[in-house]
Design a protein around this motif. Structure first.
Motif, mmCIF file in Angstrom:
data_model
loop_
_atom_site.group_PDB
_atom_site.id
_atom_site.type_symbol
_atom_site.label_atom_id
_atom_site.label_comp_id
_atom_site.label_asym_id
_atom_site.label_seq_id
_atom_site.Cartn_x
_atom_site.Cartn_y
_atom_site.Cartn_z
ATOM 1 N N PRO A 1 0.876 -1.438 0.049
ATOM 2 C CA PRO A 1 -0.047 0.094 -0.048
ATOM 3 C C PRO A 1 0.822 1.260 -0.118
ATOM 4 O O PRO A 1 2.057 1.268 0.277
ATOM 5 C CB PRO A 1 -0.908 0.002 1.275
ATOM 6 C CG PRO A 1 -0.842 -1.532 1.620
ATOM 7 C CD PRO A 1 0.507 -1.805 1.057
ATOM 8 N N THR A 2 0.255 2.458 -0.385
ATOM 9 C CA THR A 2 0.957 3.795 -0.473
ATOM 10 C C THR A 2 0.318 4.593 0.172
ATOM 11 O O THR A 2 -1.239 4.678 -0.089
ATOM 12 C CB THR A 2 1.159 4.129 -1.909
ATOM 13 O OG1 THR A 2 1.916 3.296 -2.768
ATOM 14 C CG2 THR A 2 1.838 5.571 -1.994
ATOM 15 N N GLN B 1 3.019 -1.144 7.147
ATOM 16 C CA GLN B 1 3.334 -1.971 6.152
ATOM 17 C C GLN B 1 2.784 -1.304 4.937
ATOM 18 O O GLN B 1 2.139 -2.097 4.200
ATOM 19 C CB GLN B 1 2.591 -3.480 6.263
ATOM 20 C CG GLN B 1 3.382 -4.327 7.524
ATOM 21 C CD GLN B 1 2.575 -5.417 7.767
ATOM 22 O OE1 GLN B 1 1.590 -5.636 7.212
ATOM 23 N NE2 GLN B 1 2.836 -6.172 8.870
ATOM 24 N N ALA B 2 3.260 0.025 4.725
ATOM 25 C CA ALA B 2 2.918 0.626 3.742
ATOM 26 C C ALA B 2 4.027 1.470 3.048
ATOM 27 O O ALA B 2 5.128 1.843 4.226
ATOM 28 C CB ALA B 2 1.483 1.489 3.925
ATOM 29 N N ASP B 3 4.111 1.943 1.795
ATOM 30 C CA ASP B 3 5.259 2.934 1.773
ATOM 31 C C ASP B 3 4.652 4.433 1.804
ATOM 32 O O ASP B 3 3.529 4.724 1.342
ATOM 33 C CB ASP B 3 5.558 2.714 0.247
ATOM 34 C CG ASP B 3 6.125 1.506 -0.345
ATOM 35 O OD1 ASP B 3 6.924 1.045 0.434
ATOM 36 O OD2 ASP B 3 5.901 0.909 -1.402
ATOM 37 N N HIS C 1 -8.410 -2.541 -2.422
ATOM 38 C CA HIS C 1 -8.946 -1.999 -1.015
ATOM 39 C C HIS C 1 -9.379 -0.498 -1.759
ATOM 40 O O HIS C 1 -8.840 0.243 -2.457
ATOM 41 C CB HIS C 1 -7.768 -1.844 -0.070
ATOM 42 C CG HIS C 1 -8.209 -0.966 1.028
ATOM 43 N ND1 HIS C 1 -8.270 0.240 1.399
ATOM 44 C CD2 HIS C 1 -8.587 -1.606 2.300
ATOM 45 C CE1 HIS C 1 -8.727 0.512 2.493
ATOM 46 N NE2 HIS C 1 -8.776 -0.536 3.013
ATOM 47 N N PRO C 2 -10.475 -0.010 -1.081
ATOM 48 C CA PRO C 2 -11.049 1.532 -1.555
ATOM 49 C C PRO C 2 -10.026 2.408 -1.153
ATOM 50 O O PRO C 2 -9.472 2.284 -0.149
ATOM 51 C CB PRO C 2 -12.330 1.618 -0.801
ATOM 52 C CG PRO C 2 -12.768 0.283 -0.357
ATOM 53 C CD PRO C 2 -11.490 -0.740 -0.277
ATOM 54 N N VAL C 3 -9.646 3.331 -2.056
ATOM 55 C CA VAL C 3 -8.888 4.331 -1.764
ATOM 56 C C VAL C 3 -9.613 5.359 -0.587
ATOM 57 O O VAL C 3 -10.629 5.521 -0.633
ATOM 58 C CB VAL C 3 -8.604 5.252 -3.035
ATOM 59 C CG1 VAL C 3 -7.754 6.700 -2.771
ATOM 60 C CG2 VAL C 3 -7.802 4.518 -3.905
ATOM 61 N N ASP D 1 -6.324 3.173 8.111
ATOM 62 C CA ASP D 1 -6.050 2.315 7.338
ATOM 63 C C ASP D 1 -4.499 1.953 7.487
ATOM 64 O O ASP D 1 -4.190 0.629 7.519
ATOM 65 C CB ASP D 1 -6.471 2.386 5.986
ATOM 66 C CG ASP D 1 -7.689 2.077 5.399
ATOM 67 O OD1 ASP D 1 -8.510 1.496 6.226
ATOM 68 O OD2 ASP D 1 -8.129 2.778 4.485
ATOM 69 N N LEU D 2 -3.643 2.996 7.513
ATOM 70 C CA LEU D 2 -2.209 2.885 7.759
ATOM 71 C C LEU D 2 -2.144 2.418 8.971
ATOM 72 O O LEU D 2 -1.046 1.433 9.199
ATOM 73 C CB LEU D 2 -1.694 4.483 7.622
ATOM 74 C CG LEU D 2 -0.171 4.406 7.983
ATOM 75 C CD1 LEU D 2 0.609 3.952 6.663
ATOM 76 C CD2 LEU D 2 0.381 5.671 8.642
ATOM 77 N N LEU D 3 -2.680 2.637 9.994
ATOM 78 C CA LEU D 3 -2.427 2.068 11.255
ATOM 79 C C LEU D 3 -2.862 0.740 11.514
ATOM 80 O O LEU D 3 -2.263 -0.190 12.162
ATOM 81 C CB LEU D 3 -3.160 3.042 12.523
ATOM 82 C CG LEU D 3 -2.685 4.488 12.752
ATOM 83 C CD1 LEU D 3 -3.749 5.060 13.638
ATOM 84 C CD2 LEU D 3 -1.355 4.445 13.318
#
Length: 129
Positions: free
Chosen positions: A4-5, A29-31, A61-63, A72-74
């Motif tokens: 993910p970004t 677990q994302a850039d 996954h929806p933006v 989502d990041l957390l």
């Protein structure tokens, strides 16, 4: 896109400080990428979108934007942060977080690490919210 970004405003010192905190402390677990250095077309977002809020883009996954993107990041991080992301993802909490997020976005030049260059232009859509 394997990972993910998470997109943020790299021209804003406050946003960049937050991104460093995310990378160094939360270790998602994302850039974590400044949108100015991302291929926005490949990610399926526009400059207008990412200049108004942080965005989380993941395949299948929806933006999401703003507090939902942060949730989502957390949720893709280690246990204590994952729990915080779960709480933030709870719809009533996300709805309450949006006004706070917009206030921070409008006042990011006043936040710790922020500079006058971080201020959104007077005609920016995020200032009207």
């Amino acid at each position: 896109m394997d990972r993910p970004t998470f997109l943020f405003d790299g021209d804003c010192a406050f946003c960049s400080s937050c991104a460093r905190f995310i990378e160094n402390r939360i270790k998602p677990q994302a850039d974590v990428v400044a949108w100015q250095f991302a291929d926005l077309d490949a990610l399926g977002v526009t400059e207008d979108q990412v200049s108004s809020a942080v965005y989380y883009v993941a395949q299948g996954h929806p933006v999401t934007a703003g507090p939902a993107a942060i949730a989502d990041l957390l949720r893709g991080s280690t246990l204590p942060w994952r729990l915080a992301g779960g709480v933030l993802a709870f719809r009533p909490v996300t709805a309450l977080a949006w006004p706070v997020y917009r206030w921070v976005a409008r006042n990011r030049h006043r936040m710790p690490g922020g500079t006058a260059a971080c201020a959104l232009p007077e005609n920016h859509p995020a200032r009207a919210s």
